[in-house]
Write a protein that holds these residues in place. Sequence first.
Motif, PDB file in Angstrom:
ATOM      1  N   LEU A  32      28.974  40.501  35.759  1.00 41.78           N
ATOM      2  CA  LEU A  32      30.353  40.977  35.163  1.00 41.78           C
ATOM      3  C   LEU A  32      30.673  42.351  35.418  1.00 41.78           C
ATOM      4  O   LEU A  32      32.005  42.741  35.324  1.00 41.78           O
ATOM      5  CB  LEU A  32      30.348  40.646  33.686  1.00 41.78           C
ATOM      6  N   ASP A  33      30.084  43.077  36.222  1.00 40.53           N
ATOM      7  CA  ASP A  33      30.090  44.476  36.477  1.00 40.53           C
ATOM      8  C   ASP A  33      31.485  44.756  37.348  1.00 40.53           C
ATOM      9  O   ASP A  33      31.469  43.901  38.449  1.00 40.53           O
ATOM     10  CB  ASP A  33      29.015  45.353  37.215  1.00 40.53           C
ATOM     11  N   ASP A  34      32.405  45.390  37.191  1.00 40.97           N
ATOM     12  CA  ASP A  34      33.536  45.585  38.063  1.00 40.97           C
ATOM     13  C   ASP A  34      34.428  44.329  37.929  1.00 40.97           C
ATOM     14  O   ASP A  34      35.282  43.961  39.074  1.00 40.97           O
ATOM     15  CB  ASP A  34      33.167  46.111  39.150  1.00 40.97           C
ATOM     16  N   THR A  35      34.296  43.399  37.178  1.00 41.20           N
ATOM     17  CA  THR A  35      35.036  42.160  37.133  1.00 41.20           C
ATOM     18  C   THR A  35      36.232  42.509  36.340  1.00 41.20           C
ATOM     19  O   THR A  35      36.362  42.952  35.288  1.00 41.20           O
ATOM     20  CB  THR A  35      34.332  41.093  36.424  1.00 41.20           C
ATOM     21  N   THR A  36      37.369  41.863  36.860  1.00 41.11           N
ATOM     22  CA  THR A  36      38.628  41.752  36.186  1.00 41.11           C
ATOM     23  C   THR A  36      39.276  40.417  36.017  1.00 41.11           C
ATOM     24  O   THR A  36      39.093  39.483  36.720  1.00 41.11           O
ATOM     25  CB  THR A  36      39.709  42.430  36.906  1.00 41.11           C
ATOM     26  N   VAL A  37      39.739  40.134  34.884  1.00 40.28           N
ATOM     27  CA  VAL A  37      40.267  38.777  34.444  1.00 40.28           C
ATOM     28  C   VAL A  37      41.709  38.836  34.081  1.00 40.28           C
ATOM     29  O   VAL A  37      42.246  40.027  33.589  1.00 40.28           O
ATOM     30  CB  VAL A  37      39.233  38.164  33.414  1.00 40.28           C
ATOM     31  N   ASP A  38      42.428  37.697  34.071  1.00 38.49           N
ATOM     32  CA  ASP A  38      43.692  37.684  33.533  1.00 38.49           C
ATOM     33  C   ASP A  38      43.492  36.741  32.354  1.00 38.49           C
ATOM     34  O   ASP A  38      43.668  35.726  32.391  1.00 38.49           O
ATOM     35  CB  ASP A  38      44.578  37.057  34.643  1.00 38.49           C
TER      36      ASP A  38
END
Length: 283
Positions: A169-175
């Motif tokens: 999940l490191d550096d993960t971006t979600v909408d």
Amino acid sequence: MRGIEVTLVEKGNLTHGTTGRMHGLLHSGGRYAVSDKESAKECVQENYVLQEIADHCIEMTGGLFVKRPEDTDEYFRKKLRGCRECDIPTKVLTGEQAREMEPYLATDIDRAIWVPDGADVIASCTSCSLSLRQGYPELFDIEGTEDVSDDTFEALEYLRIHENLESELDDTTVDFPDLAYHAPCHARNQGLARQALETFREVEGVTIEDVGDSCSGISGTHGWKAEKYHTSMEIGEEMFHHMADAEGDVGMIECPTCAMQMEHGTGYEIRHPLQLLEAALVE
């Protein structure tokens, strides 16, 4: 067990983290034989070491990887080949042979791979995992109930133990909409109250606010009964207010029954932590 003096350092109290969640299963490495061969090899090697130095602590129950009708022959062969490449002992069994070992296997299973480990039970509902872990051993005098209890996990808990979710999940971006999170009572009773907050706290694109330790009031089938409805809603009122005060207008919880009560009492859409995990890693 190896005659080495060690000092155990925990992040919190003794058995605070992984130590307290150790479920007693001695892996063969078979589950990693396709996706992570290095880990599979380490598992089977450690399996042999523990059998050598602590055989009095081990009950070799064996484990089965079964082929369901929807599973492909190609993947079955791939799993078998992966185990053999990692030096994991295997036996290919017919469906009848597998059901002799485990009579409650589905009748449509036609093949299985035996490996020298056991199987885990994964529940996406904290009420179900608590029932299998605590309720069944207390209520039923059935052989194997304690074994099922020891090998039962809530789904996110299991992934946190066996996968490096923090790295994934490191550096993960979600909408994803901002969330008002409520830890169900059954999660708190299993020591899982903050696991969703801890898992997703570094994910960009979503804010999760803990709405506290109140109770939804549904209590399984209790709140479904007409004569208990008003009492159930009164118990859940504190949680409804906490959610209304939160910044997010979408709820999140691990228990589907509590989710229905949350939705009914607030009008919010409710999500499961696994849906957020899917958005972060799959979609």
